[in-house]
Each structure stands twice: as C-alpha cells, then as structure tokens.
Design an enzyme around this catalytic site. Structure first.
Site, mmCIF file in Angstrom:
data_model
loop_
_atom_site.group_PDB
_atom_site.id
_atom_site.type_symbol
_atom_site.label_atom_id
_atom_site.label_comp_id
_atom_site.label_asym_id
_atom_site.label_seq_id
_atom_site.Cartn_x
_atom_site.Cartn_y
_atom_site.Cartn_z
ATOM 1 N NE ARG A 20 -1.094 2.420 2.980
ATOM 2 C CZ ARG A 20 -0.487 3.496 3.468
ATOM 3 N NH1 ARG A 20 -0.358 4.592 2.748
ATOM 4 N NH2 ARG A 20 0.031 3.475 4.691
ATOM 5 C CG ASP A 21 3.394 4.251 2.942
ATOM 6 O OD1 ASP A 21 3.769 5.039 2.062
ATOM 7 O OD2 ASP A 21 3.327 4.569 4.149
ATOM 8 C CG HIS A 209 3.624 4.629 9.205
ATOM 9 N ND1 HIS A 209 3.048 3.600 8.501
ATOM 10 C CD2 HIS A 209 3.924 5.562 8.270
ATOM 11 C CE1 HIS A 209 2.991 3.899 7.214
ATOM 12 N NE2 HIS A 209 3.532 5.095 7.043
ATOM 13 C CG HIS A 211 7.487 7.646 5.498
ATOM 14 N ND1 HIS A 211 7.336 7.145 4.232
ATOM 15 C CD2 HIS A 211 6.287 7.498 6.099
ATOM 16 C CE1 HIS A 211 6.093 6.729 4.065
ATOM 17 N NE2 HIS A 211 5.422 6.930 5.197
ATOM 18 C CB CYS A 242 2.552 10.540 1.459
ATOM 19 S SG CYS A 242 0.855 11.147 1.346
ATOM 20 C CG ASN A 251 6.856 3.265 4.698
ATOM 21 O OD1 ASN A 251 6.430 3.494 3.588
ATOM 22 N ND2 ASN A 251 6.190 3.541 5.801
HETATM 23 P P1 HMG Z 1 -13.252 14.383 -2.209
HETATM 24 O O1 HMG Z 1 -13.000 14.853 -3.603
HETATM 25 O O2 HMG Z 1 -13.457 15.424 -1.137
HETATM 26 O O3 HMG Z 1 -14.472 13.368 -2.232
HETATM 27 O O4 HMG Z 1 -12.052 13.452 -1.791
HETATM 28 P P2 HMG Z 1 -16.008 13.601 -2.064
HETATM 29 O O5 HMG Z 1 -16.453 12.975 -0.805
HETATM 30 O O6 HMG Z 1 -16.342 15.074 -2.271
HETATM 31 O O7 HMG Z 1 -16.627 12.777 -3.302
HETATM 32 C C1 HMG Z 1 -16.390 13.199 -4.653
HETATM 33 C C2 HMG Z 1 -16.683 12.061 -5.623
HETATM 34 O O8 HMG Z 1 -15.707 11.040 -5.454
HETATM 35 C C3 HMG Z 1 -18.022 11.362 -5.409
HETATM 36 O O9 HMG Z 1 -18.474 10.921 -6.695
HETATM 37 C C4 HMG Z 1 -17.696 10.151 -4.588
HETATM 38 O O10 HMG Z 1 -18.600 9.065 -4.759
HETATM 39 C C5 HMG Z 1 -16.332 9.776 -5.149
HETATM 40 P P3 HMG Z 1 -19.717 11.632 -7.420
HETATM 41 O O11 HMG Z 1 -20.874 11.490 -6.453
HETATM 42 O O12 HMG Z 1 -19.287 13.067 -7.591
HETATM 43 O O13 HMG Z 1 -19.841 10.853 -8.692
HETATM 44 N N1 HMG Z 1 -15.536 9.112 -4.122
HETATM 45 C C6 HMG Z 1 -14.983 7.884 -4.230
HETATM 46 N N2 HMG Z 1 -14.938 6.989 -5.221
HETATM 47 C C7 HMG Z 1 -14.298 5.812 -4.982
HETATM 48 N N3 HMG Z 1 -13.719 5.510 -3.791
HETATM 49 C C8 HMG Z 1 -13.720 6.384 -2.782
HETATM 50 C C9 HMG Z 1 -14.372 7.622 -2.987
HETATM 51 N N4 HMG Z 1 -14.560 8.702 -2.192
HETATM 52 C C10 HMG Z 1 -15.267 9.583 -2.878
HETATM 53 N N5 HMG Z 1 -13.172 6.088 -1.588
HETATM 54 C C11 HMG Z 1 -11.096 11.685 -0.435
HETATM 55 C C12 HMG Z 1 -11.936 12.957 -0.456
HETATM 56 C C13 HMG Z 1 -10.788 11.364 0.992
HETATM 57 C C14 HMG Z 1 -11.910 10.568 -1.089
HETATM 58 C C15 HMG Z 1 -9.809 11.938 -1.260
HETATM 59 O O14 HMG Z 1 -9.182 13.048 -0.703
HETATM 60 C C16 HMG Z 1 -8.844 10.771 -1.214
HETATM 61 O O15 HMG Z 1 -9.092 9.722 -1.790
HETATM 62 N N6 HMG Z 1 -7.721 10.939 -0.510
HETATM 63 C C17 HMG Z 1 -6.737 9.848 -0.308
HETATM 64 C C18 HMG Z 1 -5.342 10.353 -0.398
HETATM 65 C C19 HMG Z 1 -4.392 9.199 -0.145
HETATM 66 O O16 HMG Z 1 -4.706 8.046 -0.375
HETATM 67 N N7 HMG Z 1 -3.177 9.537 0.338
HETATM 68 C C20 HMG Z 1 -2.169 8.539 0.634
HETATM 69 C C21 HMG Z 1 -2.505 7.688 1.819
HETATM 70 S S1 HMG Z 1 -2.177 8.505 3.375
HETATM 71 C C22 HMG Z 1 -0.516 8.130 3.694
HETATM 72 O O17 HMG Z 1 0.170 7.610 2.852
HETATM 73 C C23 HMG Z 1 0.027 8.379 5.081
HETATM 74 C C24 HMG Z 1 0.213 7.077 5.885
HETATM 75 O O18 HMG Z 1 1.108 6.191 5.236
HETATM 76 C C25 HMG Z 1 0.771 7.410 7.296
HETATM 77 C C26 HMG Z 1 1.990 8.327 7.248
HETATM 78 O O19 HMG Z 1 2.963 8.029 6.527
HETATM 79 O O20 HMG Z 1 1.944 9.315 7.991
HETATM 80 C C27 HMG Z 1 -1.125 6.340 6.086
HETATM 81 MG MG MG Z 2 3.264 6.311 5.235
#
Ligand code: HMG
Ligand code: MG
Length: 301
Positions: A20-21, A209, A211, A242, A251
């Site tokens: 995933r990450d 966690h 990095h 990220c 990581n």
């Molecule tokens: P948004 O644009 O605000 O979404 O994104 P929304 O709620 O306004 O919805 C807009 C449209 O998207 C809608 O469709 C939803 O159905 C659709 P419409 O009605 O307009 O046709 N939609 C989706 N479709 C499929 N799957 C979904 C989904 N959600 C909404 N899940 C959102 C908000 C949170 C979804 C967006 O910002 C997002 O996906 N962000 C994820 C970013 C990400 O994955 N970042 C990396 C992971 S975090 C990380 O790596 C850190 C970590 O490792 C820890 C660390 O290192 O600190 C965990």
């Molecule tokens: Mg991470």
C-alpha cells in the site's frame, strides 16, 4: 549470536505496508498480477499482517485504482490479515463488497495536510471518519487508525505533541483498536519519539510508522520499543512515500528492521532471505534498486 538489551519486548509485530504505502508512490504502473504476487511472497516470507491496498478515490491515487480487482484475485494465506486503507463511507462500501474484515483510516495531525491529503480540515476530517468507524465496527470489521505528520509537516513546521495527542486520543476513542503514529516526512528523532509516546495514555495501543527520509527510522524504532510499543510498521525493500507530501520518501525497510531485531534477539517470525529476494525481484520490476541497506548488503553477489 544475539545481544539482547534490557527493557525491550521479547516479540514484535511487524505491520507490513509495502503493497500500500510502497506502491501508492511508484511512478510506474505496477500490473495487478505483480501486486498480487508481491503480497503472496510477503505472506510466504512469514508476514502475518499485510496492508494490501487502498479504497481511496481512484483519481487521487491512480496507482491503487485496481484495489477491487487486486482483492478479487489475491490468494489469501490462512492466519494472515490483509487490512486496507479506507478514507470514507464510499471506500468502506467498496471494501465490504470485497469481504474485507480489517481497515485502516488515516487522519492528519495538521490542518494543511488534512486539506492536501483528505480535502478536509483538522476538525471536519472527523465528520468523514466517525460514520466509517461506526459502520465498520457494526459490521464486525476491525479498525486501525493512522495519524500523519506527527513530528513535523512540510508546510507548518514542527507539530506540537499536544496536537498529535488530541487527534490520536480522539481516534482511539472512536473504537480503533490501534493508533499508528506516522512520521510521514521522516523528521522525527528518538527523544521526540519517547516524548510523544509518553504523552499518550496507553502505549500498548500505539504503533509507529517511520519514513526514513533523514535516516532516523531505526533509531526512532529503538526509542519506540523502549517506550513500550510492540507494533512497528515497515515496508519490504524500503519503498514508500505519500503522493500528497513530496518530502516523504521510503518507509523503514522491513529487512533493516528484521536485521536489528534479530541482533537484539527479538522474534519476528520472518524469513530475511525470502524478504531480500522479494525486494530484489520487485526492484527489477520497478527499474531501480531497493533503498534498504540490508537488501543492498545481502544481495551483493
Ligand atoms: P473528495 O473529492 O473530497 O471526495 O475526496 P467527495 O467525498 O467530495 O466525493 C467526490 C466524488 O468522489 C463522489 O463521486 C464520490 O462518490 C467519489 P460523485 O458522487 O461526484 O460521482 N468518491 C470515491 N470513489 C471511490 N472511492 C472512494 C471515494 N470517495 C469519494 N473512496 C477523499 C476525499 C478522501 C476521497 C480523497 O481526498 C482521497 O481519496 N484521498 C486519499 C489520499 C491518499 O490516499 N493519500 C495517501 C494515503 S495517506 C498516507 O500515505 C500516510 C500514511 O502512510 C501514514 C503516514 O505516513 O503518515 C497512512
Ligand atoms: Mg506512510
């Protein structure tokens, strides 16, 4: 011959985040069958918890847009848990449709990263997470929580410990079984790790966690173990990052962690040789060497 140190746990759980990450941050598109093989190899090397993919918005993280297909084709090994990242109710619905029984939500400790990563604010991220946790728990799904930018944030600078604790305790209060403290951009140092862990009520519910951007991940891990944490997140081969924080690099590498723990006489149940050959295999497919020092040392031929 191990050389144990006093005050460390006898056993450590490694929460593997490579699929995933690691893969969320690759510029190359990794075919779904390669992802499935990667996960299957990790299970074969002894991993018991493998974060498999994310049910986030596919245009936000196109690298993991194949989450549904990946889970459909993945051959699961009994006794292995395959949690997935879920941000919202839409993501939870998709995960439930695939029979997922464990998810991880991911909050931010800072306002700016909440906006960049989640399109929400520090407060409004909870409006998104609360119904997800409630529905997941009702459906018998275990929920882990991350909090990102626990040590510093590229836009806001150092993150106050109290701010991380406020967000983290609130996530635990929703019913998440574990809180993983994310050093998303790798700026933390060991004393800071100790101070942060000690500021929480229950270190046994924490994971870390790290990095490895600034080369602090192993030192920080040792500090976390000394403070009572027994779950460490790591990524086989040291891949990771990220897409919404450019300064996030790989990581902590699982191999580097296993090397240190083995030297300390701490059991992990992992086969280091199999991990290294998996990382070498993946690095060839990704077209660049693994950043893990242990992979580099053990694969020199
Ligand atoms: P948004 O644009 O605000 O979404 O994104 P929304 O709620 O306004 O919805 C807009 C449209 O998207 C809608 O469709 C939803 O159905 C659709 P419409 O009605 O307009 O046709 N939609 C989706 N479709 C499929 N799957 C979904 C989904 N959600 C909404 N899940 C959102 C908000 C949170 C979804 C967006 O910002 C997002 O996906 N962000 C994820 C970013 C990400 O994955 N970042 C990396 C992971 S975090 C990380 O790596 C850190 C970590 O490792 C820890 C660390 O290192 O600190 C965990
Ligand atoms: Mg991470």
């Amino acid at each position: 011959m191990p050389y144990p140190m006093q005050g460390l746990p006898r056993q450590v759980s490694i929460y593997e985040v490579g699929p995933r990450d690691g893969l969320q941050n690759e510029s190359a598109v990794v075919p779904v069958e390669v992802k499935a093989e990667f996960i299957e190899r990790l299970a074969d090397a002894g991993h018991k918890i493998i974060e498999a993919t994310s049910f986030v918005h596919p245009t936000w993280v196109p690298q993991l847009a194949d989450a549904d297909e990946l889970l459909a084709r993945l051959r699961r090994k009994s006794g292995v848990r395959y949690p997935v990242l879920v941000p919202n109710e839409r993501g939870l619905g998709r995960a439930l449709d695939r029979g997922v029984d464990e998810i991880a939500i991911f909050a931010s400790a800072t306002e700016t990263f909440a906006a960049k990563n989640l399109n929400r604010g520090l407060e409004s991220q909870f409006d998104m997470f609360e119904p997800v946790v409630a529905r997941a728990l009702e459906s018998g799904v275990r929920v882990r929580a991350y909090v990102s930018m626990c040590f510093g944030d590229p836009w806001e600078g150092p993150t106050p410990v109290s701010q991380v604790v406020q967000v983290g305790e609130r996530l635990l209060g929703l019913g998440c079984y574990q809180l993983s403290l994310g050093d998303t951009i790798g700026v933390g140092t060991p004393g800071h790790v100790t101070a942060l862990i000690e500021a929480f009520r229950s270190p046994e519910r924490l994971a870390v966690h790290f990095h490895d951007t600034y080369g602090q991940a192993l030192g920080n891990t040792l500090a976390a173990l000394q403070a009572g944490v027994t779950t460490i997140d790591a990524s086989t081969g040291g891949i990771g990052g990220c897409p919404y924080a450019e300064s996030a690099t790989g990581n902590l590498a699982t191999e580097d962690l296993v090397w240190m723990l083995r030297g300390l006489g701490i059991e992990t149940g992992l086969d280091l040789g199999k991990l290294v050959s998996t990382s070498v295999w993946l690095a060839e497919l990704l077209g660049r060497p693994s950043p893990s020092r242990v992979v580099q040392a053990l694969s020199k031929g």
